[in-house]
Design an enzyme around this catalytic site. Structure first.
Site, short mmCIF file in Angstrom:
data_model
loop_
_atom_site.label_atom_id
_atom_site.label_comp_id
_atom_site.label_asym_id
_atom_site.label_seq_id
_atom_site.Cartn_x
_atom_site.Cartn_y
_atom_site.Cartn_z
N CYS B 169 0.93 -1.19 0.14
CA CYS B 169 0.21 -0.01 -0.10
C CYS B 169 0.60 1.24 -0.45
O CYS B 169 0.34 2.19 0.18
CB CYS B 169 -0.76 -0.45 1.05
SG CYS B 169 -1.47 -1.61 1.00
N HIS B 308 -2.87 8.40 5.80
CA HIS B 308 -3.15 6.90 4.91
C HIS B 308 -4.20 6.42 5.71
O HIS B 308 -4.74 5.91 4.67
CB HIS B 308 -1.60 6.07 5.56
CG HIS B 308 -1.85 4.54 4.83
ND1 HIS B 308 -1.88 4.28 3.87
CD2 HIS B 308 -1.58 3.41 5.97
CE1 HIS B 308 -1.90 3.01 3.38
NE2 HIS B 308 -2.32 2.16 5.05
N GLU B 319 -1.04 5.67 13.36
CA GLU B 319 -0.97 7.56 12.45
C GLU B 319 -0.72 8.49 12.76
O GLU B 319 -0.19 9.11 13.19
CB GLU B 319 -1.40 6.82 11.27
CG GLU B 319 -0.76 8.18 10.25
CD GLU B 319 -1.78 8.35 8.90
OE1 GLU B 319 -2.49 7.25 8.89
OE2 GLU B 319 -0.93 8.88 7.84
N LYS B 338 -9.81 8.39 2.35
CA LYS B 338 -10.21 6.69 2.30
C LYS B 338 -11.45 6.82 2.60
O LYS B 338 -11.82 5.82 2.22
CB LYS B 338 -8.93 5.52 2.59
CG LYS B 338 -7.96 6.03 1.95
CD LYS B 338 -7.03 4.65 2.42
CE LYS B 338 -5.43 4.49 1.70
NZ LYS B 338 -4.66 5.74 2.57
N HIS B 343 -9.61 1.60 0.03
CA HIS B 343 -8.42 1.56 0.26
C HIS B 343 -8.14 1.07 -1.11
O HIS B 343 -8.07 0.23 -1.22
CB HIS B 343 -8.10 0.65 0.91
CG HIS B 343 -6.82 0.59 1.51
ND1 HIS B 343 -5.65 1.24 0.77
CD2 HIS B 343 -6.16 -0.28 2.64
CE1 HIS B 343 -4.51 0.99 0.73
NE2 HIS B 343 -4.66 0.40 1.75
N PHE B 403 2.39 -2.98 4.03
CA PHE B 403 2.32 -4.34 3.96
C PHE B 403 4.08 -4.92 4.28
O PHE B 403 4.56 -4.17 3.58
CB PHE B 403 1.56 -5.66 3.93
CG PHE B 403 0.66 -5.56 4.53
CD1 PHE B 403 0.01 -5.25 5.35
CD2 PHE B 403 -0.42 -6.51 3.97
CE1 PHE B 403 -1.38 -5.48 5.79
CE2 PHE B 403 -1.86 -7.28 4.42
CZ PHE B 403 -2.32 -6.34 5.34
#
Lengths: 78, 417
Positions: B169, B308, B319, B338, B343, B403
């Site tokens: 991502c 994010h 975050e 998002k 996402h 990830f």
């Protein structure tokens, strides 16, 4: 019967290469005249095998250059 | 140092095809999410997703505009979307290399998180059912991640660097950051950078659902499912999309009188070295700090952060804490787009870079929708709840975490001259 094979062959070529049917003449060369690349020709051979229930070995496939080559080969097989 | 500016934007997302459709939805706080319609979800725990609207209407994606039907058969949708975003950015920038030298000085850096997932699955089925001789010769080139860059280079004659990255991502942000570096160090003058994703398929949805990463409690109300920092958030909503920037060396852009959206002034890249899927450690914080330090910008100079913010219970707060530690009580505001797009995985970083630049251009911060009951810890921090806010934005930051514990932060600045 042979005309039928030619028509079926040309129909597959038109569908797979997305070319104008008028360009698919007997003497048309797949790469030079119909814009096929090496992967397109592999895919075409698979489509012919499926349509006519025959097997076209790699050795034979390599010799196929024009539309007429395909029609002649398939006529001998079926 | 050679400066790098953005002169072209391309985007397709659940909010629409093109900058105009996307910005309209962002500014008005609309969700692009819906129920999954492309396969039977009876046995699936998560049944919501974000699809690119397709069709021939305004703001809809018509694949025939990008590739002929024959060419479409030879690429996985992620390549098609990437090509569409890249083409938009090229057209928007109104630039094409002409001389051999110009072509050699222009390249592509385009990635994807997972690549042609459905194509791999289809290949697996076919080989079991019909054997190896029935496999299409286009299987491999349709699933390879770097083929977006390959196709774009052919289409536009971009003969310089041609690279892909796959950092889950964070892919989009890495593609833009790395392409920026190539221009800075003089390897190219122009780079088409971006990312693409199309993973809404049974293996994609089930795979992420089994990790308990997806939202499962909003299957009947898809537009409520993505709700970053809200107490009832329960995972992300998978979406498809693609984004692209045309990056140009500043003098090169100025010489041809290009319109300039902004300058890439900072780029942070770190790893958590903590866990392969769960966020943690100091990675996010260090990525943001790196980007600020590189640009010589202090936290109180930053106006807007595009987070994010995926709407997972853990990630959102990791975050938030990193941002809070750095920015404290400065003027900065942060929103998660998002909440509207879902996402887009590998595509998220580049699409959100586009959004960040649009926010800067329009001096408008898109909202975090569905933020009805924010986490207590976020009290007092402006997360732009539910409605867009006007604000002069000169410097904006975009975070992307992936990830593998990989993190990327991009920092943009308005170019005034």
């Amino acid at each position: 019967m042979s005309e039928n094979i030619a028509e079926r062959v040309k129909k597959i070529i038109v569908e797979h290469l997305g070319v104008d049917a008028a360009k698919v003449q007997d003497n048309a060369n797949f790469i030079d005249d119909l814009g096929a690349d090496s992967l397109d020709t592999v895919e075409l051979v698979m489509a012919f095998e499926e349509e006519f229930g025959c097997s076209i070995p790699d050795d034979a496939a390599e010799k196929i250059r024009t539309v007429k080559d395909v029609i002649d080969y398939i006529q001998k097989q079926v | 140092m050679r400066r790098v500016v953005v002169t072209g934007l391309g985007v397709l997302s659940p909010l629409g095809y093109g900058v105009k459709a996307n910005w309209y939805a962002l500014a008005s706080g609309q969700s692009g999410l819906s129920k999954i319609t492309t396969f039977d979800t009876t046995d699936f725990t998560s049944r919501v997703a974000g699809y690119i609207p397709k069709g021939t209407g305004e703001g809809q994606f018509n694949p025939d505009e990008v590739l002929s039907p024959k060419e479409q058969r030879h690429v996985d949708p992620f390549i098609l979307y990437g090509m569409a975003a890249g083409s938009q950015a090229m057209q928007d920038a109104n630039w094409l290399p002409e001389s051999e030298e110009e072509k050699n000085r222009a390249g592509v850096y385009f990635g994807s998180g997972v690549g042609g997932l459905q194509g791999i699955v289809d290949g697996g089925y076919l080989i079991q059912k019909s054997g190896p001789r029935r496999m299409s010769p286009f299987t491999i080139p349709s699933i390879l991640i770097n083929l977006i860059g390959g196709h774009l280079s052919i289409k536009y004659g971009l003969q310089g660097p041609n690279i892909a990255c796959a950092t889950a991502c964070a892919t989009g942000a890495h593609a833009i950051g790395e392409a920026t570096r190539l221009i800075r160090e003089g390897r190219a003058d122009v780079m088409l950078a971006g990312s693409s994703e199309s993973a809404i398929c049974p293996v994609g949805i089930a795979g992420f659902a089994q990790m308990r990463a997806l939202s499962t409690h909003f299957n009947e109300t898809p537009q409520k499912a993505s709700r970053p920092w809200d107490k009832t958030r329960d995972g992300f909503v998978m979406a498809e999309g693609a984004g692209a920037l045309l990056l140009e060396e500043y003098e090169h852009a100025k010489a041809r009188g290009a319109k300039i959206y902004g300058e890439v002034i900072g780029y942070g890249i770190t790893a958590d070295a903590h866990h392969f899927t769960a966020p943690g450690g100091t990675g996010a914080k260090r990525a943001i700090e790196q980007a600020l330090n590189e640009a010589g910008i202090s936290p109180d100079q930053v106006d807007y952060i595009n987070a994010h913010g995926t709407s997972t219970p853990m990630g959102d707060m990791v975050e938030f804490k990193a941002v809070k530690e750095i920015f404290g009580d400065t003027k900065v505001a942060m929103s998660s787009t998002k909440s509207m797009t879902g996402h887009m995985l590998g595509a998220a970083g580049s699409v959100e870079a586009v959004y960040t630049l649009l926010a800067m251009q329009n001096n408008l911060m898109p909202p975090t929708i569905n933020l009805d009951n924010p986490e207590e810890e976020t009290q007092g921090f402006n997360l732009v709840p539910n409605k867009a806010q006007e604000k002069r934005i000169d410097i904006a930051l975009s975070n992307s975490f992936g990830f593998g514990g990989t993190n990327a932060t991009l920092l943009f600045k308005k170019v005034s001259e």
